[in-house]
Design a protein around this motif. Sequence first.
Motif, PDB file in Angstrom:
ATOM      1  N   THR A 129       0.824  -1.209   0.000  1.00 38.28           N
ATOM      2  CA  THR A 129       0.000   0.000   0.000  1.00 38.28           C
ATOM      3  C   THR A 129       0.856   1.257   0.000  1.00 38.28           C
ATOM      4  O   THR A 129       0.598   2.207  -0.751  1.00 38.28           O
ATOM      5  N   ALA A 130       1.872   1.275   0.851  1.00 34.67           N
ATOM      6  CA  ALA A 130       2.702   2.470   0.993  1.00 34.67           C
ATOM      7  C   ALA A 130       3.655   2.658  -0.178  1.00 34.67           C
ATOM      8  O   ALA A 130       3.901   3.786  -0.625  1.00 34.67           O
ATOM      9  N   LEU A 131       4.206   1.554  -0.697  1.00 32.47           N
ATOM     10  CA  LEU A 131       5.320   1.649  -1.631  1.00 32.47           C
ATOM     11  C   LEU A 131       4.909   1.737  -3.097  1.00 32.47           C
ATOM     12  O   LEU A 131       5.621   2.341  -3.902  1.00 32.47           O
ATOM     13  N   THR A 132       3.784   1.148  -3.466  1.00 31.70           N
ATOM     14  CA  THR A 132       3.387   1.178  -4.877  1.00 31.70           C
ATOM     15  C   THR A 132       3.188   2.602  -5.362  1.00 31.70           C
ATOM     16  O   THR A 132       3.719   3.013  -6.403  1.00 31.70           O
ATOM     17  N   GLN A 133       2.415   3.382  -4.598  1.00 29.27           N
ATOM     18  CA  GLN A 133       2.194   4.776  -4.976  1.00 29.27           C
ATOM     19  C   GLN A 133       3.473   5.596  -4.874  1.00 29.27           C
ATOM     20  O   GLN A 133       3.714   6.502  -5.686  1.00 29.27           O
ATOM     21  N   THR A 134       4.300   5.299  -3.871  1.00 28.40           N
ATOM     22  CA  THR A 134       5.549   6.046  -3.697  1.00 28.40           C
ATOM     23  C   THR A 134       6.504   5.806  -4.859  1.00 28.40           C
ATOM     24  O   THR A 134       7.123   6.740  -5.384  1.00 28.40           O
ATOM     25  N   ILE A 135       6.633   4.545  -5.281  1.00 25.54           N
ATOM     26  CA  ILE A 135       7.526   4.230  -6.386  1.00 25.54           C
ATOM     27  C   ILE A 135       7.015   4.844  -7.682  1.00 25.54           C
ATOM     28  O   ILE A 135       7.792   5.379  -8.492  1.00 25.54           O
ATOM     29  N   LEU A 136       5.702   4.794  -7.906  1.00 29.53           N
ATOM     30  CA  LEU A 136       5.143   5.424  -9.097  1.00 29.53           C
ATOM     31  C   LEU A 136       5.423   6.926  -9.098  1.00 29.53           C
ATOM     32  O   LEU A 136       5.766   7.505 -10.137  1.00 29.53           O
ATOM     33  N   ALA A 137       5.305   7.558  -7.923  1.00 27.68           N
ATOM     34  CA  ALA A 137       5.583   8.990  -7.822  1.00 27.68           C
ATOM     35  C   ALA A 137       7.048   9.299  -8.082  1.00 27.68           C
ATOM     36  O   ALA A 137       7.390  10.374  -8.576  1.00 27.68           O
ATOM     37  N   THR A 138       7.934   8.362  -7.765  1.00 31.25           N
ATOM     38  CA  THR A 138       9.354   8.544  -8.035  1.00 31.25           C
ATOM     39  C   THR A 138       9.650   8.505  -9.532  1.00 31.25           C
ATOM     40  O   THR A 138      10.522   9.211 -10.034  1.00 31.25           O
ATOM     41  N   MET A 139       8.879   7.707 -10.255  1.00 32.11           N
ATOM     42  CA  MET A 139       9.141   7.520 -11.676  1.00 32.11           C
ATOM     43  C   MET A 139       8.413   8.524 -12.575  1.00 32.11           C
ATOM     44  O   MET A 139       8.920   8.864 -13.654  1.00 32.11           O
ATOM     45  N   VAL A 140       7.226   8.982 -12.145  1.00 28.00           N
ATOM     46  CA  VAL A 140       6.341   9.743 -13.034  1.00 28.00           C
ATOM     47  C   VAL A 140       5.940  11.060 -12.383  1.00 28.00           C
ATOM     48  O   VAL A 140       5.531  11.079 -11.216  1.00 28.00           O
TER      49      VAL A 140
END
Length: 528
Positions: A129-140
């Motif tokens: 829950t915490a990391l999927t959105q965070t990683i997407l925000a890092t990339m895009v």
Amino acid sequence: MSKHSGRQPVAAGQPMSHRQIMESLTGLLLGLFVAILSSTIVSNALPTIIADLHASQTAYTWVITATLLAMTVSTPIWGKLADLMSKKLLIQIGLVIYVVGSAVAGLSQSAGMLIAARAVQGIGAGALTALTQTILATMVPPRERGRYSGYMGGVFALGTIGGPLVGGAIVDTSWLGWRWCFYVGVPFAVVALIVLQKTLHLPVTRREVKVDWLGAGLVTAAVSLLLVWVSFAGDKYAWASWQTAVMVGGAVLLGVLFLLAERRASEPIIPLHLFRSRTIALAVTASLLIGVAMYSATTFLSQFFQLARDNSPTMAGIMTLPMILGLALVSMLSGRVITRTGRWKAILVLGGVLTVVGVALMGTVRAHTDYWLLALDMFLIGSGLGMTMQNLVLSVQNQVRAEEMGAASAAVAFMRTLGGAVGVSALGSLMSTKVTRYTEDGLARLGIHGAAGDGGVPKLSTLPVPVRGVVEESIGHGIADVFLYAAPFAALATLAILFIKEVPLRSSTGPVAAGGAASAQDTVGATR
């Protein structure tokens, strides 16, 4: 960008090509699919599982609440760790923990063992829950994120549509049994780990890891005590009692100590300075309130169709498709609109309104309400949630520095799961009380007294026809009351959304500047 094949880490601040993003996103989405599939399979099978383990409605609620509690308290920890160390390693660890919890859950011999295993699952789910959105925000960058959030909506649809159907089929197949609901996700998890290892390559910022364990312990204790109170209030003791005073007072005291600890911590679990931004404060508040409506809908609809309308687990999954389709399709459509226009507040407001209307209408249904009305109500709820959940996260991510992206994203997820955990626990307790009262009244009309049951989840097939009709009507009425209680929370969430200030979405993943897309007054500064 053409020099990068997708197999090497991309330098910090350098934009990624669409191909690189999609290669990395593949592993993320597969991991997310595992979590969604496992959750949806179990939710539809729970009435059968709880009846087979001879457990009560309280145990039913806690099988769900245990996962939500573990997700709630672990989400901010995962989010903070994501700001300090490798996000790829963290999401892989979370996936392994989730698989271990699933395997133990499948071996459960009692409700207590199942609840403990579900808590382990929740810790792993907190990472996803915490990391999927965070990683997407890092990339895009925020302006383009809606496009890729649509893919998440598609995966969510696949997991949520397929999960109940597969889970129902497993439960209805005698040579498999409900334990395979926990085992079936393991092969997908193994594949997800392999894909993540091969495709997810992110720059790692080397920082000294300082986890605020005091803050983590205090927030865990506060939330746990609060959930224990709402789970047993009205059953083991009265809502207005000395036990309530002790538990609520203790939870408040622990909450105050948590805030004091966060003010002094060098790397707080939840950086309090983030809430100086009006957008972040209101978005987090709305997430807390919308979590009550979201988790109530996904938790109690399964009981409604199986226990109030006597559908099989498989058919119950089919019956809930309107809500799932509404959530997935509208989430994808709204993400595309946001990417194209850069405007997001109107979609958030509309989503809040649709959620309120759908939840309120569900509060008027009964066991024998026409299905087309149920389908319309569920579609409205799903559409509203599809417009609000991901976009509340987006509004927060647009306001924070890259090095605090994990903590900020986790704060939104933390409040949403906290609202869901407390809401499901409290509303489950209220539902049990209401169903018992309605059953007593219905049986009294048949001339039967003192046979309302002990709060356990009934096996309808074993009940005489007149009693069975009373029980179905009582459960349908009690679950409708749950939605009526949830409606004011959705309304308050919409009110909070109305006061959020719309800040144009940034077009890069770089630092937030005072003179950039976000206004100086509404952007979290670079200093604490």
